[in-house]
Design a protein around this motif. Structure first.
Motif, mmCIF file in Angstrom:
data_model
loop_
_atom_site.group_PDB
_atom_site.id
_atom_site.type_symbol
_atom_site.label_atom_id
_atom_site.label_comp_id
_atom_site.label_asym_id
_atom_site.label_seq_id
_atom_site.Cartn_x
_atom_site.Cartn_y
_atom_site.Cartn_z
ATOM 1 N N PHE A 22 28.525 39.918 32.637
ATOM 2 C CA PHE A 22 29.149 41.219 32.873
ATOM 3 C C PHE A 22 30.648 41.086 33.142
ATOM 4 O O PHE A 22 31.439 41.919 32.687
ATOM 5 C CB PHE A 22 28.460 41.936 34.032
ATOM 6 N N TYR A 23 31.036 40.067 33.889
ATOM 7 C CA TYR A 23 32.469 39.832 34.117
ATOM 8 C C TYR A 23 33.184 39.605 32.781
ATOM 9 O O TYR A 23 34.256 40.159 32.522
ATOM 10 C CB TYR A 23 32.683 38.613 35.017
ATOM 11 N N GLY A 24 32.581 38.756 31.938
ATOM 12 C CA GLY A 24 33.200 38.464 30.646
ATOM 13 C C GLY A 24 33.296 39.704 29.774
ATOM 14 O O GLY A 24 34.318 39.921 29.089
ATOM 15 N N ALA A 25 32.250 40.515 29.788
ATOM 16 C CA ALA A 25 32.269 41.743 28.982
ATOM 17 C C ALA A 25 33.357 42.691 29.464
ATOM 18 O O ALA A 25 34.102 43.279 28.657
ATOM 19 C CB ALA A 25 30.902 42.426 29.055
ATOM 20 N N ALA A 26 33.464 42.845 30.793
ATOM 21 C CA ALA A 26 34.484 43.743 31.347
ATOM 22 C C ALA A 26 35.887 43.252 31.011
ATOM 23 O O ALA A 26 36.763 44.048 30.645
ATOM 24 C CB ALA A 26 34.308 43.863 32.856
ATOM 25 N N ASP A 27 36.119 41.944 31.118
ATOM 26 C CA ASP A 27 37.440 41.402 30.804
ATOM 27 C C ASP A 27 37.790 41.627 29.336
ATOM 28 O O ASP A 27 38.942 41.940 28.999
ATOM 29 C CB ASP A 27 37.485 39.897 31.123
ATOM 30 N N GLU A 28 36.791 41.471 28.459
ATOM 31 C CA GLU A 28 37.047 41.692 27.037
ATOM 32 C C GLU A 28 37.409 43.152 26.778
ATOM 33 O O GLU A 28 38.323 43.455 25.984
ATOM 34 C CB GLU A 28 35.814 41.301 26.221
ATOM 35 N N GLN A 31 40.990 43.769 28.152
ATOM 36 C CA GLN A 31 42.017 43.195 27.284
ATOM 37 C C GLN A 31 42.144 43.984 25.980
ATOM 38 O O GLN A 31 43.256 44.249 25.513
ATOM 39 C CB GLN A 31 41.669 41.739 26.981
ATOM 40 N N THR A 32 41.014 44.378 25.423
ATOM 41 C CA THR A 32 41.033 45.133 24.161
ATOM 42 C C THR A 32 41.747 46.459 24.320
ATOM 43 O O THR A 32 42.496 46.899 23.425
ATOM 44 C CB THR A 32 39.590 45.370 23.663
ATOM 45 N N LEU A 33 41.541 47.108 25.487
ATOM 46 C CA LEU A 33 42.114 48.428 25.719
ATOM 47 C C LEU A 33 43.449 48.390 26.456
ATOM 48 O O LEU A 33 43.988 49.431 26.831
ATOM 49 C CB LEU A 33 41.107 49.294 26.494
ATOM 50 N N GLY A 34 43.983 47.196 26.657
ATOM 51 C CA GLY A 34 45.322 47.059 27.229
ATOM 52 C C GLY A 34 45.407 47.270 28.722
ATOM 53 O O GLY A 34 46.507 47.514 29.253
ATOM 54 N N ALA A 35 44.291 47.190 29.458
ATOM 55 C CA ALA A 35 44.329 47.333 30.916
ATOM 56 C C ALA A 35 44.945 46.079 31.526
ATOM 57 O O ALA A 35 44.804 44.969 30.995
ATOM 58 C CB ALA A 35 42.932 47.546 31.471
ATOM 59 N N THR A 36 45.626 46.244 32.654
ATOM 60 C CA THR A 36 46.371 45.129 33.261
ATOM 61 C C THR A 36 45.668 44.546 34.474
ATOM 62 O O THR A 36 46.321 44.025 35.383
ATOM 63 C CB THR A 36 47.781 45.597 33.652
ATOM 64 N N ILE A 37 44.346 44.641 34.527
ATOM 65 C CA ILE A 37 43.621 44.015 35.639
ATOM 66 C C ILE A 37 42.542 43.095 35.065
ATOM 67 O O ILE A 37 42.243 43.129 33.871
ATOM 68 C CB ILE A 37 42.964 45.050 36.581
ATOM 69 N N GLU A 38 41.975 42.288 35.946
ATOM 70 C CA GLU A 38 40.853 41.425 35.596
ATOM 71 C C GLU A 38 39.607 41.921 36.318
ATOM 72 O O GLU A 38 39.694 42.499 37.408
ATOM 73 C CB GLU A 38 41.146 39.976 35.989
ATOM 74 N N SER A 39 38.461 41.675 35.717
ATOM 75 C CA SER A 39 37.221 42.223 36.270
ATOM 76 C C SER A 39 36.949 41.725 37.692
ATOM 77 O O SER A 39 36.454 42.477 38.533
ATOM 78 C CB SER A 39 36.044 41.860 35.363
ATOM 79 N N ARG A 40 37.270 40.479 37.986
ATOM 80 C CA ARG A 40 36.996 39.929 39.308
ATOM 81 C C ARG A 40 37.907 40.508 40.386
ATOM 82 O O ARG A 40 37.665 40.323 41.575
ATOM 83 C CB ARG A 40 37.082 38.399 39.282
ATOM 84 N N GLU A 109 45.170 54.494 35.533
ATOM 85 C CA GLU A 109 44.962 54.585 34.087
ATOM 86 C C GLU A 109 43.560 54.174 33.660
ATOM 87 O O GLU A 109 43.220 54.246 32.476
ATOM 88 C CB GLU A 109 45.987 53.693 33.362
ATOM 89 N N LEU A 110 42.745 53.747 34.617
ATOM 90 C CA LEU A 110 41.455 53.169 34.261
ATOM 91 C C LEU A 110 40.309 54.171 34.204
ATOM 92 O O LEU A 110 39.183 53.793 33.856
ATOM 93 C CB LEU A 110 41.091 52.058 35.259
ATOM 94 N N GLY A 111 40.566 55.429 34.541
ATOM 95 C CA GLY A 111 39.498 56.422 34.562
ATOM 96 C C GLY A 111 38.684 56.467 33.280
ATOM 97 O O GLY A 111 37.446 56.359 33.309
ATOM 98 N N PRO A 112 39.319 56.617 32.117
ATOM 99 C CA PRO A 112 38.551 56.660 30.862
ATOM 100 C C PRO A 112 37.777 55.371 30.579
ATOM 101 O O PRO A 112 36.677 55.401 30.038
ATOM 102 C CB PRO A 112 39.633 56.898 29.803
ATOM 103 N N ILE A 113 38.366 54.231 30.969
ATOM 104 C CA ILE A 113 37.677 52.953 30.751
ATOM 105 C C ILE A 113 36.446 52.857 31.645
ATOM 106 O O ILE A 113 35.369 52.446 31.203
ATOM 107 C CB ILE A 113 38.632 51.768 31.002
#
Length: 316
Positions: A22-28, A31-40, A109-113
């Motif tokens: 799940f961490y890996g999926a969230a990070d992908e 990154q794909t959507l240009g968010a500037t945070i990491e899942s952890r 900016e993360l609401g839609p994500i």
């Protein structure tokens, strides 16, 4: 999946693998959507966003992680410009964590994500998503009420205090004779036709011809079995020795072996032999210590395809 075969022994490993997935999926996704945070980062950032300035201890208690883990993550967040440490205005002796403007802007900016994450997880897992969340919550409550370390240590003490008993065959134990032997046969070899016949009706093929079957019992658990099969008057085969893999190391195999040898003597047998395979090295060492001597070739007329070891008991 191998870990699934280990059951509760690999619970932590399976949960970690699931967590990493799940961490890996969230990070992908991020990154794909240009968010500037990491899942952890999410648990700490989201807590500070919802609650406001808090100490490391408060954050750790709230998200269920250790003080050390949150402190190390905080160092990364400070380095990334997402969090800063400052004195608590209400108590100068206390340090609190505060989100930076960069963090506020990134989270806003993360609401839609996050909405897509909720929907995507629901679509991917279907009804299992709600079941998983309910199960996690139930596990968290149970672990708070009954800490697992104390429970495991208490069970270990009970196991150490409970001697392994050897008991004779009883009809209600028939299923264990099949289960315990099928376990090791399927792991190392396969269930041959002769195995299936004997295991399906041990009364007919072992007991009625003058043999014996013993079981190792630990409390309410049947953890091992072994049989003494009379091939001809005075000639016995030690066969169908199996110990549940989750109970090895308790001496059940030796207790069963000793019981079969004692029964062989009680019946005044003159020959006791066994057939095995060279891959079962721990078992072969146990047989050698008990007095079985390796023969130079396999037994003539062996019933087993897997047999490449023939040993004969020599009383000492």
């Amino acid at each position: 999946m191998y870990l699934a075969s280990l059951g509760k022994l690999a619970l932590g490993s399976r949960l970690k693998a699931l967590s990493d997935h799940f961490y890996g999926a969230a990070d992908e996704v991020y990154q794909t959507l240009g968010a500037t945070i990491e899942s952890r980062w999410l648990p700490v950032l989201r807590y500070l966003w919802d609650v406001g300035p808090s100490s490391v201890t408060e954050v750790a208690d709230a998200i269920g992680q250790t003080h050390s883990a949150v402190s190390q993550l905080t160092d990364k967040l400070v380095h990334a410009g997402m969090v800063r440490r400052q004195r608590d205005p209400a108590d100068g002796r206390r340090t609190v964590l505060v989100l930076t403007e960069k963090a506020h802007a990134s989270l806003a900016e993360l609401g839609p994500i996050w909405c897509a994450v909720r929907r995507g997880v629901t679509f991917s897992l279907e009804e299992h998503a709600a079941q998983l969340l309910d199960a996690i919550e139930a596990c968290e409550r149970a672990l708070q009420e009954r800490p697992v370390v104390q429970a495991i240590l208490a069970e270990h003490a009970a196991i150490e205090a409970s001697p392994v008993e050897v008991v004779p065959y009883a009809p209600e134990l028939r299923e264990h004779f099949h289960r315990l032997n099928a376990q090791w046969l399927e792991r190392y070899f396969r269930i041959e036709e002769i195995d299936g016949v004997v295991m399906s009706d041990p009364e007919r093929y072992i007991l009625q011809p003058g043999g014996a079957i013993f079981f190792a019992r630990l409390g309410e658990d049947i953890i091992g079995t072994c049989a003494l099969l009379q091939e001809s008057p005075g000639v016995f085969e030690l066969t169908k020795m199996g110990v549940d893999e989750t109970f090895r190391g308790l001496g059940a195999g030796k207790r069963l072996l000793d019981a079969c040898i004692a029964e062989f003597h009680r019946r005044e047998g003159h020959t006791l032999f066994l057939e095995s395979n060279s891959v079962l090295r721990p078992a072969l060492r146990m047989y050698e210590k008990a007095g079985f001597v390796l023969q130079p070739s396999i037994r003539p007329g062996s019933h087993y395809e897997r047999a490449d070891v023939y040993m004969v008991y020599q009383d000492r």
